[in-house]
Scaffold this active site. Sequence first.
Site, PDB file in Angstrom:
ATOM      1  N   ASP A 182       0.861  -1.172   0.000  1.00  0.00           N
ATOM      2  CA  ASP A 182       0.000   0.000   0.000  1.00  0.00           C
ATOM      3  C   ASP A 182       0.903   1.229   0.000  1.00  0.00           C
ATOM      4  OD1 ASP A 182      -2.432   1.517   0.376  1.00  0.00           O
ATOM      5  OD2 ASP A 182      -3.225  -0.271   1.371  1.00  0.00           O
ATOM      6  N   ASP A 198      -3.089   4.609  -2.373  1.00  0.00           N
ATOM      7  CA  ASP A 198      -4.180   5.157  -1.579  1.00  0.00           C
ATOM      8  C   ASP A 198      -4.617   6.528  -2.103  1.00  0.00           C
ATOM      9  OD1 ASP A 198      -5.584   4.692   1.093  1.00  0.00           O
ATOM     10  OD2 ASP A 198      -4.814   6.713   1.394  1.00  0.00           O
ATOM     11  N   GLU A 245      -6.207   3.852  -6.158  1.00  0.00           N
ATOM     12  CA  GLU A 245      -7.525   4.054  -5.563  1.00  0.00           C
ATOM     13  C   GLU A 245      -7.998   5.438  -5.990  1.00  0.00           C
ATOM     14  OE1 GLU A 245      -9.764   3.955  -1.230  1.00  0.00           O
ATOM     15  OE2 GLU A 245      -7.906   5.062  -1.498  1.00  0.00           O
ATOM     16  N   HIS A 248     -11.075  -3.292   2.919  1.00  0.00           N
ATOM     17  CA  HIS A 248     -11.107  -2.934   4.342  1.00  0.00           C
ATOM     18  C   HIS A 248     -11.986  -1.718   4.623  1.00  0.00           C
ATOM     19  CE1 HIS A 248      -8.298  -0.345   2.385  1.00  0.00           C
ATOM     20  NE2 HIS A 248      -8.272   0.446   3.442  1.00  0.00           N
ATOM     21  N   ASP A 249     -12.520  -1.083   3.576  1.00  0.00           N
ATOM     22  CA  ASP A 249     -13.401   0.077   3.769  1.00  0.00           C
ATOM     23  C   ASP A 249     -14.866  -0.251   3.471  1.00  0.00           C
ATOM     24  OD1 ASP A 249     -11.206   1.755   4.283  1.00  0.00           O
ATOM     25  OD2 ASP A 249     -10.956   2.239   2.158  1.00  0.00           O
TER      26      ASP A 249
HETATM   27  C1  NOJ Z   1      -8.429   5.128   1.714  1.00  0.00           C
HETATM   28  C2  NOJ Z   1      -8.143   3.932   2.564  1.00  0.00           C
HETATM   29  O1  NOJ Z   1      -8.574   2.773   1.894  1.00  0.00           O
HETATM   30  C3  NOJ Z   1      -8.822   4.154   3.880  1.00  0.00           C
HETATM   31  O2  NOJ Z   1      -8.828   3.016   4.689  1.00  0.00           O
HETATM   32  C4  NOJ Z   1      -8.153   5.305   4.559  1.00  0.00           C
HETATM   33  O3  NOJ Z   1      -8.832   5.626   5.731  1.00  0.00           O
HETATM   34  C5  NOJ Z   1      -8.112   6.534   3.666  1.00  0.00           C
HETATM   35  N1  NOJ Z   1      -7.786   6.245   2.311  1.00  0.00           N
HETATM   36  C6  NOJ Z   1      -7.094   7.515   4.177  1.00  0.00           C
HETATM   37  O4  NOJ Z   1      -5.806   7.024   3.937  1.00  0.00           O
END
Ligand code: NOJ
Length: 556
Positions: free
Chosen positions: A98, A199, A255, A329-330
């Site tokens: 990451d 990210d 992302e 994970h989100d």
């Molecule tokens: C996206 C990530 O997937 C998330 O988990 C994170 O809180 C935010 N970016 C900030 O880095």
Amino acid sequence: MEKKWWKESVVYQIYPRSFCDSNGDGIGDLNGIRSKLDYLQNLGINVIWLSPVYKSPNDDNGYDISDYQDIMDDFGNMEDFDALLKEAHEHGIKIVMDLVVNHTSDEHKWFIESRSSGDNSKRDYYIWREGKDGKEPNNWGSCFSGSAWEWDEKTRMYYLHCFSKKQPDLNWDNPKVRDEVFNMMTFWCNKGIDGFRMDVISMISKMDGLPDGYKPEGALYGGLENTTNGPHVHEYLQEMNKRVLSRYDIMTVGECAGVTIEEAAKYAGNHGKELNMVFQFEHTSLDHEKKYGKWTDKRFYLPDLKENLSKWQRELEGKAWNSLYWCNHDQPRIVSRLGDESPLSAKCIGTVLHFMQGTPYVYQGEELGMTNCHFGSIENYRDIEILNAYKEIVEGGYRSETEMLAAFEAKGRDNARTPMQWDATKNAGFTTGTPWIMVNPNYTEINAEAELKDKDSVFYYYKKLIELRRNSRWSDIIVYGKYELLDPDNEFVFSYTRDFEGKKILVICNVSDKEVKYKLPIDVAGAGEILISNYGDVKIQEEMVLPKWFAMAVEI
Ligand code: NOJ
């Protein structure tokens, strides 16, 4: 279409904190991951995406990095990392790191220096502004509630943080910041890692002048749209590509919040000047609401989901490469979000995704059919996004606790973060200590050990999906075939075909808990072998009665 190893791969995402704890401190770690490489090899994946393992004070579980070239104490040390990388490679598994470079932790040495005075050499590494009329420089709201600006008493200015106030945004317009980031990336590439998941990379270039965001009626803050897909983002990624990425045989996935198809083709186009693929968020936003965004228990409407996923399949065809995901994970667990938490629905939903064009991502536990956790009380949550939203919205009196708890249960990120369910012993075999977040009580039924003993389990179904894509006579069709959606308006059935050099497969999934009569919209007279189905012995016919959550892929 050019063939590439990363197009033919299946990626498995590990959230290290929740995967496997080797030392009994209640937190997953690198040695825990090492101990599960055989399991992952058995599943058949060939790439791991490792959520951040760098040094971090863990305000946002490692997405707030205080040293990019060191390992978080909770997870181990650099020797453990090197051993993990080596052993993963010995298992035929690559490791994608990451890369969190839109922001650092406020405990990173660059920020400590930056905030120490208005004229130090690192001041311009971050985004500092004077207040406006005694208030914040603009109306932007942070993704984690509150303003996106934090007042710094010492130098009497505000700094920007699109996420928590412990995650100050880096100033990518400063060439020294880009040098630092590219050098750090080169350090990891030279270690032999196999790629980066970047990210919120679509946020690194903010719109000139930092104009206010759109603020809907009744909202507390404006949106962050002027931080995404900004004026220099492609320039910076092309520079990154030239200086780092193009020098290694690695894979990259960005992302990209707020990305449209047109933008995606710039980030991840066949021109190869930027990234290999992006994560887009249109399909995962289809069960959100206008007023409260993700904080709703609204569910997907299947025709919308079909339309959206198919649009990305159709419109990137021959131009750019898709990433395929339900979970990370989100996101809440897909078997709760779209399914009914049954193994049958987990298999059906897996089938829908794994026969599409793109690189599939499996999130830890998805291959077991792990479900949302049904946390109940706010005390059980750990996620900063949830805890801040609770404070702002419930304690601020904007919505009732009941409504918000229902939304957290449906959409909260902690659903994905409960410990991996390895077996039926205490704490699901995740730790011998006290887990940092509660274990989902259903671990006694849903766990890896039980599924490995049951040939009919979700695990073996996913293993087969992965094997079909990676290592079967249909691999070319599954990876490279052209996609066509059938029957777009059908509210229950998701069916499509894939086509490659005269060979064709048909996928039929009844994404509902009802039996559905289905007249096939395509000629199946010459149908051949069935690749996979979640209902034992099935036959393909012109008119079928599809039992609930029925899924099959067949050669036609
Ligand atoms: C996206 C990530 O997937 C998330 O988990 C994170 O809180 C935010 N970016 C900030 O880095």
